[in-house]
Design an enzyme around this catalytic site. Structure first.
Site, PDB file in Angstrom:
ATOM      1  N   LYS A 214       0.842  -1.186   0.000  1.00 51.30           N
ATOM      2  CA  LYS A 214       0.000   0.000   0.000  1.00 51.30           C
ATOM      3  C   LYS A 214       0.883   1.243   0.000  1.00 51.30           C
ATOM      4  CE  LYS A 214      -4.067   1.838   2.422  1.00 51.30           C
ATOM      5  NZ  LYS A 214      -4.988   1.616   3.562  1.00 51.30           N
TER       6      LYS A 214
ATOM      7  N   GLU B 187     -19.136  -5.265  10.186  1.00 52.48           N
ATOM      8  CA  GLU B 187     -20.076  -4.544  11.039  1.00 52.48           C
ATOM      9  C   GLU B 187     -21.122  -5.460  11.670  1.00 52.48           C
ATOM     10  OE1 GLU B 187     -18.222  -1.721   8.199  1.00 52.48           O
ATOM     11  OE2 GLU B 187     -19.260  -3.647   7.949  1.00 52.48           O
TER      12      GLU B 187
ATOM     13  N   ARG C 281     -25.372  -2.159   7.262  1.00 49.82           N
ATOM     14  CA  ARG C 281     -24.955  -3.554   7.098  1.00 49.82           C
ATOM     15  C   ARG C 281     -25.243  -4.392   8.336  1.00 49.82           C
ATOM     16  NH1 ARG C 281     -20.491  -3.294   2.998  1.00 49.82           N
ATOM     17  NH2 ARG C 281     -19.501  -5.063   4.008  1.00 49.82           N
TER      18      ARG C 281
END
Length: 593
Positions: A245, A326, A354
């Site tokens: 990243k 979640e 969610r």
């Protein structure tokens, strides 16, 4: 070739290795320059430059369908598909979306910005082609990050893809060891073992998918070889690409926090940093955690963005990062509450959608003391329709026993958070917007649990009552000042707790000629509907006008501009209050006329 001269993926296919490497370097320079000016997701895209080039050299989009899970990693894809010229307006009105957009390009099949769903869509798309008898319709490729694989729906998809040997789906696993922060849990450990060559069989093979890798995600020839092999298999296969990243940009590579995951505009001065709503919440929760050993903080891979870093530093043993999950966050919070603790689940408002089933059936049904803190409620702006937190009040109002607070300023955020975690007989939620915290607005008095912020002296109940939900208090106070200058009397009140509403609000409404409710939730099922129902039940026949966010997907742009467009600014509110009348209002009978 430069990023600006690319017209489509076909431009890449004849490039020799040296030119590909030069193009990759040019794309990184382009990204750093453009995203530094506009803000956006920088680190994830720096990490997928070579992977994206290889994908578009092996697969022929749009005939081959490339689906980007958590589409903030699709900036390079946009460049490769001829959209470099639009990056000057990235995430601005009329400019490029920060995610794949069907309106922008035929190469964008899904507008995906909530993690973990692309595998399910890929499974359905591949099955649809088989059912339709389309055996020559191109490949289906899903690019998914290791962070997104911490989401449960991704494993539901893998279970189905792996169970179908005819599922012609290529899963490209972009493994950089991170979501926003380092990836957590047993999956992270397993991927580390695969990278080290010490795992034996991969979990993907155990599920029925072929496995290729790990392959260096910055080595274009190696990636192309792996992708061609995967395509030739004609069944479910995972290509495990290991990337970095922020690759190629030293500042990002050396940033241990989030590798420049998302950046604000950096090319010009932005002035001194302002205290945000998130800052206030984070500091107050850390303080409360020092007083109460039963408080536990839960994040779904968003420790820093949701303000939990201070709590985590002070109470690491009471801070849980569950990954991009979640649903698990909410259900595990139920277990923590059953065990005698008081969990605080901090999520962006848009992501609470969610976990609705767990909130309803695992927390509320059991009347458990869990506090949900909803950051980025209302209009967030830059990230577009998927990230606007305009659905939470509509969703939360249907949950029995749930109490919802909407603080108007920093002081009220601290007060209401403390009140919320003191509730021990059911769940609570505290919602606040993105950005700099609003200036404190003191109450002139209280009526029940309702704060009166500005009081009319008009005789005979001829004044307008303005009900300000949360951060809309500032614009409502501005509207009241404008109305006073025009000779229109008004009273501004803040319910503080917007669900359930205190009956005292109906008493206040009965003493006024009209009621205007101002909120940054969607029109349907929000505070406006709640106030109308409250007055109806109390027999108070005063017309109610609701000013809210239109019930549609709102495009990307700056929050102040969108609020203006929605009529949620002081002048627009004043104009609506002045023109409020029963024939044009949302009345207490619940209908629009």
């Amino acid at each position: 070739m430069t990023p600006e001269t690319i017209t489509g993926p076909e431009d890449l296919r004849g490039l020799p290795p040296d030119e590909l490497r030069s193009l990759a370097a040019g794309i990184r320079r382009f990204l750093v320059d453009r995203v530094s000016r506009t803000g956006g997701h920088l680190g994830p895209n720096l990490g997928v430059v070579e992977l994206t080039l290889a994908l578009h050299r092996v697969f022929a989009s749009p005939r081959d369908r490339i689906l980007w899970d958590t589409g903030h990693q699709a900036y390079v894809h946009k460049i490769v598909t001829g959209r470099a010229g639009g990056f000057g307006g990235l995430r601005q009105p009329g400019g490029l979306s920060g995610y794949p957009s069907r309106e922008e390009s035929e190469h964008d099949l899904i507008e995906n910005s909530h993690a973990s769903t692309a595998l399910s869509i890929a499974d359905g798309l591949a099955r649809a082609r088989r059912i339709a008898g389309d055996r020559d319709g191109g490949a289906v490729v899903a690019v998914v990050g290791d962070g997104a694989l911490t989401g449960g729906v991704a494993w539901e998809a893998l279970n189905n893809i792996g169970g179908d040997p005819d599922a012609d789906v290529v899963v490209v696993l972009n493994d950089n060891g991170r979501s926003y922060a380092p990836t957590v849990g047993g999956l992270a450990r397993h991927l580390a073992e695969l990278r080290a060559g010490s795992a034996g069989a991969s979990i993907f093979e155990e599920l029925g998918l072929a496995y290729i890798g790990p392959v260096d995600g910055h080595d274009i020839p190696a990636l192309e070889q792996a992708l061609r092999e995967a395509r030739a298999m004609g069944g479910p296969v995972v290509v495990h690409a290991v990337t970095v990243k922020g690759a190629g940009y030293v500042l990002a590579e050396n940033d241990d926090l989030d590798r420049f995951h998302a950046v604000r505009p950096m090319a010009s001065g932005t002035g001194p940093a302002q205290e945000t709503w998130t800052d206030v919440f984070g500091a107050e929760l850390a303080r409360l955690g020092g007083e109460r050993s039963d408080l536990v903080a839960i994040t779904a891979a968003m420790l820093e963005p949701t303000g939990l870093s201070a709590f985590a530093a002070a109470h690491p043993d009471r801070t849980l990062d569950v990954g991009i999950a979640e649903q698990h966050a909410a259900a595990s919070a139920a277990g923590l509450a059953l065990g005698g603790l008081h969990p605080v689940v901090a999520v962006y408002a848009t992501f609470l959608n969610r976990a609705f089933d767990q909130l309803m059936m695992d927390v509320a049904l059991h009347r458990l003391p869990v506090t949900f803190v909803l950051d980025r409620a209302g209009i967030t702006g830059d990230d577009g329709p998927s990230h606007n937190g305009m659905w939470d009040l509509s969703i939360l109002r249907v949950v029995p026993g749930l109490r919802v607070a909407a603080p108007r300023d920093g002081r009220r955020l601290r007060e209401l958070l403390a009140e919320a975690v003191d509730v021990d007989d059911g769940p609570t939620a505290v919602r606040f917007p993105k950005g700099a915290v609003a200036a404190d607005v003191a109450a002139v008095r209280s009526h029940g649990a309702v704060d009166v912020l500005r009081e009319s002296t008009a005789p005979g109940g001829d004044a307008a009552l303005i009900v300000a939900a949360g951060a809309m208090a500032g614009p409502c106070m501005e509207a009241a000042e404008l109305l006073e200058a025009r000779g229109v009397a008004s009273t501004v009140v803040d319910p503080r707790w917007v669900a359930p509403l205190d009956p005292a609000l109906a008493e206040l409404a009965a003493a006024h000629a009209t009621v205007t409710v101002v909120e940054d939730n969607g029109e349907a099922g929000g505070v406006g509907d709640a106030v109308a129902a409250l007055l109806r039940e109390a027999g108070v026949r005063v017309p109610v006008t609701a000013l809210a966010v239109p019930q549609r997907f709102i495009g990307h742009g700056k929050r102040p501009r969108i609020l203006e467009d929605c009529g949620l600014t002081g002048p627009r509110i004043a104009a609506a209050v002045e023109s409020a009348a029963p024939l044009t209002a949302l009345t207490t009978s619940g209908g629009r006329t």
